[in-house]
Design a protein around this motif. Structure first.
Motif, PDB file in Angstrom:
ATOM      1  N   PHE A  97      25.396 -39.531 -33.844  1.00  0.00           N
ATOM      2  CA  PHE A  97      24.792 -38.841 -34.995  1.00  0.00           C
ATOM      3  C   PHE A  97      25.176 -37.359 -35.050  1.00  0.00           C
ATOM      4  O   PHE A  97      25.461 -36.832 -36.133  1.00  0.00           O
ATOM      5  CB  PHE A  97      23.264 -38.966 -34.956  1.00  0.00           C
ATOM      6  CG  PHE A  97      22.724 -40.332 -35.309  1.00  0.00           C
ATOM      7  CD1 PHE A  97      23.444 -41.219 -36.112  1.00  0.00           C
ATOM      8  CD2 PHE A  97      21.472 -40.738 -34.853  1.00  0.00           C
ATOM      9  CE1 PHE A  97      22.936 -42.470 -36.445  1.00  0.00           C
ATOM     10  CE2 PHE A  97      20.953 -41.991 -35.183  1.00  0.00           C
ATOM     11  CZ  PHE A  97      21.686 -42.851 -35.977  1.00  0.00           C
ATOM     12  N   ALA A  98      25.149 -36.671 -33.906  1.00  0.00           N
ATOM     13  CA  ALA A  98      25.408 -35.222 -33.928  1.00  0.00           C
ATOM     14  C   ALA A  98      26.822 -34.913 -34.426  1.00  0.00           C
ATOM     15  O   ALA A  98      26.984 -34.133 -35.379  1.00  0.00           O
ATOM     16  CB  ALA A  98      25.146 -34.614 -32.554  1.00  0.00           C
ATOM     17  N   PRO A  99      27.868 -35.531 -33.850  1.00  0.00           N
ATOM     18  CA  PRO A  99      29.206 -35.240 -34.400  1.00  0.00           C
ATOM     19  C   PRO A  99      29.371 -35.730 -35.843  1.00  0.00           C
ATOM     20  O   PRO A  99      30.075 -35.102 -36.639  1.00  0.00           O
ATOM     21  CB  PRO A  99      30.162 -35.967 -33.459  1.00  0.00           C
ATOM     22  CG  PRO A  99      29.341 -36.791 -32.540  1.00  0.00           C
ATOM     23  CD  PRO A  99      27.931 -36.332 -32.616  1.00  0.00           C
ATOM     24  N   ARG A 100      28.703 -36.826 -36.198  1.00  0.00           N
ATOM     25  CA  ARG A 100      28.836 -37.311 -37.578  1.00  0.00           C
ATOM     26  C   ARG A 100      28.213 -36.324 -38.563  1.00  0.00           C
ATOM     27  O   ARG A 100      28.735 -36.119 -39.664  1.00  0.00           O
ATOM     28  CB  ARG A 100      28.180 -38.694 -37.735  1.00  0.00           C
ATOM     29  CG  ARG A 100      28.472 -39.310 -39.104  1.00  0.00           C
ATOM     30  CD  ARG A 100      27.814 -40.651 -39.285  1.00  0.00           C
ATOM     31  NE  ARG A 100      26.369 -40.560 -39.378  1.00  0.00           N
ATOM     32  CZ  ARG A 100      25.560 -41.604 -39.560  1.00  0.00           C
ATOM     33  NH1 ARG A 100      26.070 -42.822 -39.653  1.00  0.00           N
ATOM     34  NH2 ARG A 100      24.251 -41.450 -39.642  1.00  0.00           N
ATOM     35  N   GLU A 101      27.113 -35.674 -38.161  1.00  0.00           N
ATOM     36  CA  GLU A 101      26.475 -34.710 -39.063  1.00  0.00           C
ATOM     37  C   GLU A 101      27.456 -33.569 -39.397  1.00  0.00           C
ATOM     38  O   GLU A 101      27.528 -33.129 -40.546  1.00  0.00           O
ATOM     39  CB  GLU A 101      25.186 -34.172 -38.426  1.00  0.00           C
ATOM     40  CG  GLU A 101      24.497 -33.060 -39.212  1.00  0.00           C
ATOM     41  CD  GLU A 101      24.131 -33.432 -40.661  1.00  0.00           C
ATOM     42  OE1 GLU A 101      23.936 -34.618 -40.970  1.00  0.00           O
ATOM     43  OE2 GLU A 101      24.068 -32.495 -41.504  1.00  0.00           O
TER      44      GLU A 101
ATOM     45  N   ALA B  67      23.372 -38.565 -48.003  1.00  0.00           N
ATOM     46  CA  ALA B  67      21.916 -38.792 -47.933  1.00  0.00           C
ATOM     47  C   ALA B  67      21.615 -40.106 -47.205  1.00  0.00           C
ATOM     48  O   ALA B  67      20.690 -40.179 -46.387  1.00  0.00           O
ATOM     49  CB  ALA B  67      21.322 -38.819 -49.343  1.00  0.00           C
ATOM     50  N   GLU B  68      22.401 -41.143 -47.468  1.00  0.00           N
ATOM     51  CA  GLU B  68      22.167 -42.441 -46.827  1.00  0.00           C
ATOM     52  C   GLU B  68      22.431 -42.356 -45.316  1.00  0.00           C
ATOM     53  O   GLU B  68      21.695 -42.927 -44.510  1.00  0.00           O
ATOM     54  CB  GLU B  68      23.062 -43.502 -47.491  1.00  0.00           C
ATOM     55  CG  GLU B  68      22.794 -44.923 -47.076  1.00  0.00           C
ATOM     56  CD  GLU B  68      21.380 -45.447 -47.407  1.00  0.00           C
ATOM     57  OE1 GLU B  68      20.581 -44.719 -48.033  1.00  0.00           O
ATOM     58  OE2 GLU B  68      21.085 -46.579 -47.010  1.00  0.00           O
ATOM     59  N   ASN B  69      23.473 -41.615 -44.935  1.00  0.00           N
ATOM     60  CA  ASN B  69      23.752 -41.430 -43.510  1.00  0.00           C
ATOM     61  C   ASN B  69      22.627 -40.651 -42.821  1.00  0.00           C
ATOM     62  O   ASN B  69      22.224 -40.972 -41.703  1.00  0.00           O
ATOM     63  CB  ASN B  69      25.080 -40.694 -43.322  1.00  0.00           C
ATOM     64  CG  ASN B  69      26.267 -41.634 -43.399  1.00  0.00           C
ATOM     65  OD1 ASN B  69      26.766 -42.103 -42.387  1.00  0.00           O
ATOM     66  ND2 ASN B  69      26.724 -41.918 -44.599  1.00  0.00           N
ATOM     67  N   ARG B  70      22.113 -39.632 -43.525  1.00  0.00           N
ATOM     68  CA  ARG B  70      21.026 -38.836 -42.939  1.00  0.00           C
ATOM     69  C   ARG B  70      19.741 -39.659 -42.861  1.00  0.00           C
ATOM     70  O   ARG B  70      18.935 -39.489 -41.946  1.00  0.00           O
ATOM     71  CB  ARG B  70      20.822 -37.564 -43.760  1.00  0.00           C
ATOM     72  CG  ARG B  70      21.966 -36.581 -43.517  1.00  0.00           C
ATOM     73  CD  ARG B  70      21.840 -35.329 -44.331  1.00  0.00           C
ATOM     74  NE  ARG B  70      22.851 -34.351 -43.916  1.00  0.00           N
ATOM     75  CZ  ARG B  70      23.167 -33.274 -44.604  1.00  0.00           C
ATOM     76  NH1 ARG B  70      22.559 -33.014 -45.753  1.00  0.00           N
ATOM     77  NH2 ARG B  70      24.092 -32.443 -44.151  1.00  0.00           N
ATOM     78  N   ARG B  71      19.571 -40.551 -43.808  1.00  0.00           N
ATOM     79  CA  ARG B  71      18.388 -41.433 -43.778  1.00  0.00           C
ATOM     80  C   ARG B  71      18.438 -42.333 -42.538  1.00  0.00           C
ATOM     81  O   ARG B  71      17.420 -42.591 -41.902  1.00  0.00           O
ATOM     82  CB  ARG B  71      18.354 -42.267 -45.067  1.00  0.00           C
ATOM     83  CG  ARG B  71      17.116 -43.090 -45.182  1.00  0.00           C
ATOM     84  CD  ARG B  71      16.861 -43.555 -46.601  1.00  0.00           C
ATOM     85  NE  ARG B  71      15.874 -44.606 -46.550  1.00  0.00           N
ATOM     86  CZ  ARG B  71      16.152 -45.899 -46.509  1.00  0.00           C
ATOM     87  NH1 ARG B  71      17.400 -46.305 -46.555  1.00  0.00           N
ATOM     88  NH2 ARG B  71      15.185 -46.787 -46.437  1.00  0.00           N
ATOM     89  N   GLU B  72      19.635 -42.777 -42.208  1.00  0.00           N
ATOM     90  CA  GLU B  72      19.783 -43.617 -41.006  1.00  0.00           C
ATOM     91  C   GLU B  72      19.299 -42.854 -39.763  1.00  0.00           C
ATOM     92  O   GLU B  72      18.641 -43.417 -38.888  1.00  0.00           O
ATOM     93  CB  GLU B  72      21.255 -44.026 -40.835  1.00  0.00           C
ATOM     94  CG  GLU B  72      21.481 -44.939 -39.648  1.00  0.00           C
ATOM     95  CD  GLU B  72      22.950 -45.127 -39.287  1.00  0.00           C
ATOM     96  OE1 GLU B  72      23.816 -44.361 -39.765  1.00  0.00           O
ATOM     97  OE2 GLU B  72      23.229 -46.052 -38.506  1.00  0.00           O
TER      98      GLU B  72
ATOM     99  N   TYR C  83      16.081 -43.786 -37.457  1.00  0.00           N
ATOM    100  CA  TYR C  83      16.211 -43.999 -36.012  1.00  0.00           C
ATOM    101  C   TYR C  83      15.216 -43.107 -35.257  1.00  0.00           C
ATOM    102  O   TYR C  83      14.598 -43.539 -34.277  1.00  0.00           O
ATOM    103  CB  TYR C  83      17.654 -43.747 -35.546  1.00  0.00           C
ATOM    104  CG  TYR C  83      17.817 -44.077 -34.082  1.00  0.00           C
ATOM    105  CD1 TYR C  83      17.833 -45.410 -33.664  1.00  0.00           C
ATOM    106  CD2 TYR C  83      17.879 -43.072 -33.115  1.00  0.00           C
ATOM    107  CE1 TYR C  83      17.925 -45.729 -32.319  1.00  0.00           C
ATOM    108  CE2 TYR C  83      17.973 -43.378 -31.764  1.00  0.00           C
ATOM    109  CZ  TYR C  83      17.999 -44.711 -31.379  1.00  0.00           C
ATOM    110  OH  TYR C  83      18.076 -45.027 -30.034  1.00  0.00           O
ATOM    111  N   ALA C  84      15.042 -41.853 -35.736  1.00  0.00           N
ATOM    112  CA  ALA C  84      14.100 -40.942 -35.064  1.00  0.00           C
ATOM    113  C   ALA C  84      12.676 -41.503 -35.127  1.00  0.00           C
ATOM    114  O   ALA C  84      11.895 -41.378 -34.181  1.00  0.00           O
ATOM    115  CB  ALA C  84      14.164 -39.562 -35.716  1.00  0.00           C
ATOM    116  N   THR C  85      12.342 -42.159 -36.235  1.00  0.00           N
ATOM    117  CA  THR C  85      10.967 -42.657 -36.407  1.00  0.00           C
ATOM    118  C   THR C  85      10.765 -44.019 -35.750  1.00  0.00           C
ATOM    119  O   THR C  85       9.734 -44.282 -35.138  1.00  0.00           O
ATOM    120  CB  THR C  85      10.643 -42.777 -37.918  1.00  0.00           C
ATOM    121  OG1 THR C  85      10.987 -41.544 -38.546  1.00  0.00           O
ATOM    122  CG2 THR C  85       9.168 -43.079 -38.145  1.00  0.00           C
TER     123      THR C  85
END
Ligand SMILES: C[S@@+](CC[C@H](N)C(=O)[O-])C[C@H]1O[C@@H](n2cnc3c(N)ncnc32)[C@H](O)[C@@H]1O
Length: 253
Positions: A202-206, A227-232, A236-238
């Motif tokens: 996630f970090a490098p993808r951001e 937005a869809e990638n950030r939603r993923e 995952y965090a939740t």
């Protein structure tokens, strides 16, 4: 009229092609899975299916003496794998090729090991394991990661997210039964740690998503993709305690 309108597939490739890896995983967990395979010296022919730009293809090649073929649908990823193999001096033993994991180009009973990280769910675990078995030599191994439920709670929002993405989630016990029913015996199974998602992927993808927004200012398709990638990531965090990637390692029965 907007020109140079990227498709979702274009964006997927552009966001991922220069990342170390295209999905959750790590060199450590690749090595951990390898540690269950016993004597590695005899592995002369290995295939890594859905290899992306080949992080695990190269890791495997560094621990084996045989040939590793990385296969992926997208030539852009395969080009990067071949460049990286060249840079690491592994060109003689690593070959990237474009192809589909549901129609393998190998001879029957020619492979010692079939590897696949983060990819089999694109065609379905059962379909993949059933198709691949014929390409393994007697006693050959299969090692795959597959997104799986980790608890008995299956939040509807996660169920929908993965179904919409084209791959449903099943429990670990279900997936082990699938592996056994496809003609393998279970050797090992373990869950990838959270860092395989957050730090490794996630970090490098951001960072790559931020670059996309800069490259295509005001583009609605790009904004929706980001937005869809950030939603993923938020999901995952939740809910990440309920699902994750699990390594399933089997041996042809
Ligand atoms: C989540 S990425 C994982 C890539 C890499 N294994 C990794 O762990 O970084 C899934 C990969 O599967 C590939 N893929 C999807 N469907 C495929 C198919 N039918 N045949 C071959 N590759 C496929 C995608 O192009 C992508 O590179």
């Amino acid at each position: 009229m907007e020109t140079n309108q990227p498709s979702i597939i274009d964006l997927l490739i552009e966001a991922h092609v220069h990342l170390e890896r295209q999905g959750p995983g790590s060199d450590d967990t690749t090595r951990q899975a390898l540690s269950f395979l016993g004597e590695l010296d005899g592995f002369s022919n290995v295939a890594d299916l859905g290899c992306g730009s080949g992080p695990q293809t190269l890791e495997l090649a560094q621990h084996l003496t045989g040939t590793v073929v990385g296969l992926d649908l997208f030539p852009q990823f395969i080009d990067v794998l071949n460049e990286r193999a060249d840079q690491l001096g592994l060109k003689d033993r690593v070959r990237g090729m474009v192809g589909s994991m549901d129609n393998l180009p190998f001879e029957q009973e020619s492979l010692d090991l079939i590897w696949s990280e983060g990819a089999v769910d694109n065609i379905g675990l059962e379909k993949g394991l059933a198709h691949w078995r014929r390409f393994l030599k007697k006693d050959g191994y299969v090692a795959v990661t597959c997104p799986s439920w980790l608890t008995n709670q299956h939040p509807a929002v996660i169920e929908k997210f993965w179904t919409d993405a084209g791959s449903g989630l099943d429990s670990i016990s279900h997936n082990i039964a699938v592996l056994q029913n496809c003609g393998y015996r279970l050797i090992a199974c373990f869950t990838l740690p959270e860092s395989c998602w957050t730090d490794e992927y996630f970090a490098p993808r951001e960072t790559a998503l931020e670059k996309l927004l800069e490259t295509y200012p005001g583009n609605e398709t790009v904004a929706a993709f980001v937005a869809e990638n950030r939603r993923e990531v938020e999901l995952y965090a939740t809910y990440g305690r309920h699902y994750g990637y699990v390594f399933y390692i089997g041996r042809k029965a």
